[in-house]
Design a protein around this motif. Structure first.
Motif, mmCIF file in Angstrom:
data_model
loop_
_atom_site.group_PDB
_atom_site.id
_atom_site.type_symbol
_atom_site.label_atom_id
_atom_site.label_comp_id
_atom_site.label_asym_id
_atom_site.label_seq_id
_atom_site.Cartn_x
_atom_site.Cartn_y
_atom_site.Cartn_z
ATOM 1 N N VAL B 156 0.844 -1.202 0.000
ATOM 2 C CA VAL B 156 0.000 0.000 0.000
ATOM 3 C C VAL B 156 0.877 1.250 0.000
ATOM 4 N N ALA B 157 1.968 1.185 0.756
ATOM 5 C CA ALA B 157 2.816 2.372 0.920
ATOM 6 C C ALA B 157 3.382 2.859 -0.409
ATOM 7 N N LYS B 158 3.668 1.923 -1.297
ATOM 8 C CA LYS B 158 4.284 2.365 -2.542
ATOM 9 C C LYS B 158 3.293 3.154 -3.414
ATOM 10 N N TRP B 159 2.010 3.028 -3.111
ATOM 11 C CA TRP B 159 0.998 3.805 -3.839
ATOM 12 C C TRP B 159 0.623 5.082 -3.109
ATOM 13 N N MET B 160 0.792 5.088 -1.797
ATOM 14 C CA MET B 160 0.135 6.082 -0.945
ATOM 15 C C MET B 160 0.341 7.533 -1.372
ATOM 16 N N GLU B 161 1.576 7.871 -1.699
ATOM 17 C CA GLU B 161 1.843 9.293 -1.974
ATOM 18 C C GLU B 161 1.132 9.793 -3.228
ATOM 19 N N ARG B 162 0.653 8.869 -4.042
ATOM 20 C CA ARG B 162 -0.060 9.304 -5.256
ATOM 21 C C ARG B 162 -1.490 9.727 -4.949
ATOM 22 N N PHE B 163 -2.005 9.329 -3.775
ATOM 23 C CA PHE B 163 -3.418 9.575 -3.516
ATOM 24 C C PHE B 163 -3.668 10.957 -2.926
ATOM 25 N N ASP B 164 -4.787 11.539 -3.331
ATOM 26 C CA ASP B 164 -5.178 12.834 -2.785
ATOM 27 C C ASP B 164 -6.037 12.662 -1.550
ATOM 28 N N CYS B 165 -6.626 11.476 -1.405
ATOM 29 C CA CYS B 165 -7.430 11.191 -0.219
ATOM 30 C C CYS B 165 -7.689 9.688 -0.170
ATOM 31 N N ILE B 166 -7.763 9.121 1.022
ATOM 32 C CA ILE B 166 -8.170 7.717 1.132
ATOM 33 C C ILE B 166 -9.455 7.619 1.966
ATOM 34 N N VAL B 167 -10.223 6.570 1.700
ATOM 35 C CA VAL B 167 -11.437 6.290 2.462
ATOM 36 C C VAL B 167 -11.214 4.952 3.156
ATOM 37 N N VAL B 168 -11.289 4.943 4.467
ATOM 38 C CA VAL B 168 -11.048 3.703 5.210
ATOM 39 C C VAL B 168 -12.356 3.193 5.792
ATOM 40 N N GLY B 169 -12.768 2.015 5.435
ATOM 41 C CA GLY B 169 -13.892 1.408 6.127
ATOM 42 C C GLY B 169 -15.002 0.766 5.336
ATOM 43 N N PRO B 170 -15.343 1.252 4.141
ATOM 44 C CA PRO B 170 -16.491 0.635 3.466
ATOM 45 C C PRO B 170 -16.271 -0.860 3.213
ATOM 46 N N GLY B 171 -17.091 -1.694 3.829
ATOM 47 C CA GLY B 171 -16.989 -3.137 3.641
ATOM 48 C C GLY B 171 -15.713 -3.741 4.188
ATOM 49 N N LEU B 172 -15.150 -3.117 5.217
ATOM 50 C CA LEU B 172 -13.868 -3.569 5.756
ATOM 51 C C LEU B 172 -14.029 -4.858 6.573
ATOM 52 N N GLY B 173 -15.199 -5.012 7.212
ATOM 53 C CA GLY B 173 -15.380 -6.164 8.094
ATOM 54 C C GLY B 173 -14.679 -5.939 9.432
ATOM 55 N N ARG B 174 -14.702 -6.957 10.268
ATOM 56 C CA ARG B 174 -14.154 -6.764 11.615
ATOM 57 C C ARG B 174 -13.122 -7.812 11.993
ATOM 58 N N ASP B 175 -12.506 -8.407 11.005
ATOM 59 C CA ASP B 175 -11.474 -9.399 11.281
ATOM 60 C C ASP B 175 -10.284 -8.725 11.955
ATOM 61 N N SER B 176 -9.816 -9.318 13.058
ATOM 62 C CA SER B 176 -8.806 -8.626 13.871
ATOM 63 C C SER B 176 -7.484 -8.445 13.121
ATOM 64 N N PHE B 177 -7.058 -9.463 12.378
ATOM 65 C CA PHE B 177 -5.781 -9.328 11.667
ATOM 66 C C PHE B 177 -5.883 -8.252 10.587
ATOM 67 N N LEU B 178 -6.992 -8.278 9.850
ATOM 68 C CA LEU B 178 -7.195 -7.282 8.802
ATOM 69 C C LEU B 178 -7.222 -5.868 9.402
ATOM 70 N N LEU B 179 -7.906 -5.715 10.525
ATOM 71 C CA LEU B 179 -7.977 -4.381 11.136
ATOM 72 C C LEU B 179 -6.603 -3.915 11.633
ATOM 73 N N ASP B 180 -5.787 -4.856 12.103
ATOM 74 C CA ASP B 180 -4.425 -4.489 12.509
ATOM 75 C C ASP B 180 -3.645 -3.949 11.308
ATOM 76 N N CYS B 181 -3.789 -4.628 10.185
ATOM 77 C CA CYS B 181 -3.079 -4.173 8.982
ATOM 78 C C CYS B 181 -3.575 -2.795 8.549
ATOM 79 N N VAL B 182 -4.889 -2.597 8.648
ATOM 80 C CA VAL B 182 -5.458 -1.310 8.235
ATOM 81 C C VAL B 182 -5.016 -0.194 9.190
ATOM 82 N N SER B 183 -4.822 -0.538 10.457
ATOM 83 C CA SER B 183 -4.292 0.454 11.399
ATOM 84 C C SER B 183 -2.922 0.937 10.930
#
Lengths: 371, 371
Positions: B156-183
């Motif tokens: 994700v980091a290699k793309w990040m600087e290209r973005f003007d804004c990110i949206v976190v959460g739509p359809g993310l679910g509540r899996d603990s490992f996935l949420l750790d990565c998203v943090s």
């Protein structure tokens, strides 16, 4: 007297729409007013301080190279196109290129992509023939590479001779193993004399390995502003010079051995190292991703039509015209017309699919199918 | 005299549409009738007994921050948005957010999701760039977690600087490992100064880990009634107080360090802890799921446009305006307008896709692309 001869007009037309003539360089020159017909006149656009770039008579080019729809023709005779692209990350770009080829008028449109991408691209449209044969590094062990690479080439090679043009690059990605395999495919296409349009990640590939296109008179590159910059830096070892845009483009084409390059921008400037022309018909101010894919698919069809037209036409004078240049001119105009219609309808919310929807109408406006 | 000066009007406008002025608080006050122009006046809505919440002049905000469509622009300059969401269970929400961003006018829209979700989201539309890189617990063994987590962040980091804004959460679910990565992704976005809209399961994540957004002036939360309730309970340690809705929202924003919150409801109330405003234009009585996703995608585009507008504009007075507030105001209005059109056409059968179809027309009505 000669101005009234349709044969003479046709003979001169293609050369005239590409090569600057002394009278055309002087707007208002009395000699220009006696040009055969308004449709074949050459409009002049002062592109840079160093000299004008001549606007191609793109509508006339489209009309001239688009084959008549003949009831006696069989499936495939209006063109068979293949797109090499589509990986785990990208599926939209190869779809846009392949479906655009069909919408412009090709009879068959193939996509060669990875297995991950194939299911998705197939699901976009039942119109496409999608071959899930490419592989990325993550799915191939080191020991398997040579075998897999050879198998991929064999798979593509058995189809290659059927194609009138291939498009390399839309959604190709940058995986090193995949790019190695695609290099082999490009070499094979060249040996088989198949015209090759290179866009997107295909440009990344050839910029790092120029021998893949060097001296290939059937190769077309369609770089955007960033891709063009990298190409100029790599090949000419300097920065992009806007003051001498056409001279620099010409030099670039020559340095890569006479390939055709369409530098996309506000105006698309096209050169093969001998002539330079441009298409500046206004399209749309929307810059949504995917428009370059429509262009590469359209150019592939028009370039194959132009090549067929020139190989079979009766006027030897036109044989010196480069069909790859004509393909670029026609593709550029068609995208611009379609984008303009789509923007008129959808405004800021215009997306690539909206533009593809108007390819047919745009072509029909220029070159009615009934004629 | 000054009322006739467009420059002065422009200078004052953004501040006026956000900050209550004494005259505006008094409907019918003679001073109000001399306000610069009807389009910049501040309407008053008595929201609660404790004090009025000022209705934002949302149409004027949309017109002010939406960038002109300039023919000289290149792909990407109208915005590149990324949605972080989409798992085995949910695929519609990230699609709605990402496609809405494109339909509002962004040039490129990416989705970062799990492999399961990617195939489906890709197949909804070839317009999106979908990265199948997130992982849920069931697909990662305990021993692999650290490595996989690090690989995801790198991707994700290699793309990040290209973005003007990110949206976190739509359809993310509540899996603990996935949420750790998203943090980790959220922390990275913050370091890179990328504005971040948090919705849906992203709000579940940050409610349990406030440090992820605390003091981030580029963060926007868009809670619905239930998500807002949990946030108030967690942060303010009390229940939602409708009598002092705007004060409570302001206190909540302050407590989380000046982030922007849009409390969705009959009226969307928006605050950054300093100012509070609302958008109450009527949208639609249909409450089909997915409208929040349209909103988060739209807010992302408008917030990035507002940020760019304020960073480059010539009126220093406006520099004190919070672009995240403007993004919320504009996104709220556009969704309401589009929902209204969709309901007019589809009545009870209105679904989210019907609303997305009207984003373009709604924006065009407010802010014609030709202007």
């Amino acid at each position: 007297m000669w101005a009234a001869s349709p044969a003479f007009r046709r003979r001169l037309f293609l050369l005239r729409s590409l090569s600057p003539s002394p009278c055309a360089a002087l707007p208002g020159n009395a000699a220009c007013s006696s040009s055969p017909s308004p449709s074949t006149s050459i409009r002049v656009n002062a592109m840079s301080a160093s000299g004008p770039v001549y606007e191609a008579d793109a509508e006339a080019v489209v009309r001239r190279i688009t084959p008549p729809l003949d009831r006696a023709r069989h499936k495939g005779q209006a063109g068979k196109i293949a797109v090499i692209g589509g990986c785990r990350e990208y599926t939209g770009a190869p779809y846009f290129a392949a479906i655009s080829a069909l919408k412009v008028g090709a009879d068959l449109s193939h996509v060669f992509c990875t297995r991950d991408a194939a299911t998705v691209i197939k699901s976009y449209s039942p119109e496409l023939i999608v071959h899930p044969i490419l592989e990325e590094s993550y799915s191939v062990s080191d020991g398997e590479r040579e075998y897999v690479s050879s198998r991929i080439l064999t798979e593509v090679a058995k189809w290659m001779e059927r194609f009138d043009c291939i498009v390399v690059g839309p959604g190709l990605g940058r995986d090193s193993f995949l790019l190695d395999c695609v290099s082999n495919i490009m070499r094979h296409a060249r040996q088989a004399n198949i015209p090759t349009v290179v866009d997107g990640d295909g440009l990344f590939l050839i910029t790092n390995n120029l021998s893949l296109v060097e001296g290939n008179l059937l190769a077309i590159l369609t770089p955007n502003v960033y891709e063009y910059k990298r190409l100029v830096q790599k090949v000419l070892n300097c920065e992009v010079n806007e003051e001498n845009a056409s001279e620099q483009l010409t030099a670039l084409c020559q340095k890569i051995g006479g390939i055709t390059i369409m530098r996309k921008g506000k105006a698309d400037i096209i050169s093969d190292g001998k002539t330079v022309t441009q298409v500046s018909t206004f399209g749309s101010p929307r810059r949504c991703g995917g428009q370059g894919d429509i262009l590469s698919g359209s150019v592939a069809v028009f370039a194959s039509w132009a090549r067929h037209f020139l190989l079979t036409n009766e006027y030897p004078t036109e044989k010196s015209v480069n069909p790859m240049m004509l393909g670029c001119i026609a593709g550029s105009l068609l995208l611009r017309k379609a984008a303009s219609h789509a923007f008129e309808k959808n405004k800021r919310s215009t997306v690539t699919t909206d533009i593809i929807e108007f390819l047919g109408k745009s072509l029909e406006d220029i070159c009615p199918a009934g004629h």
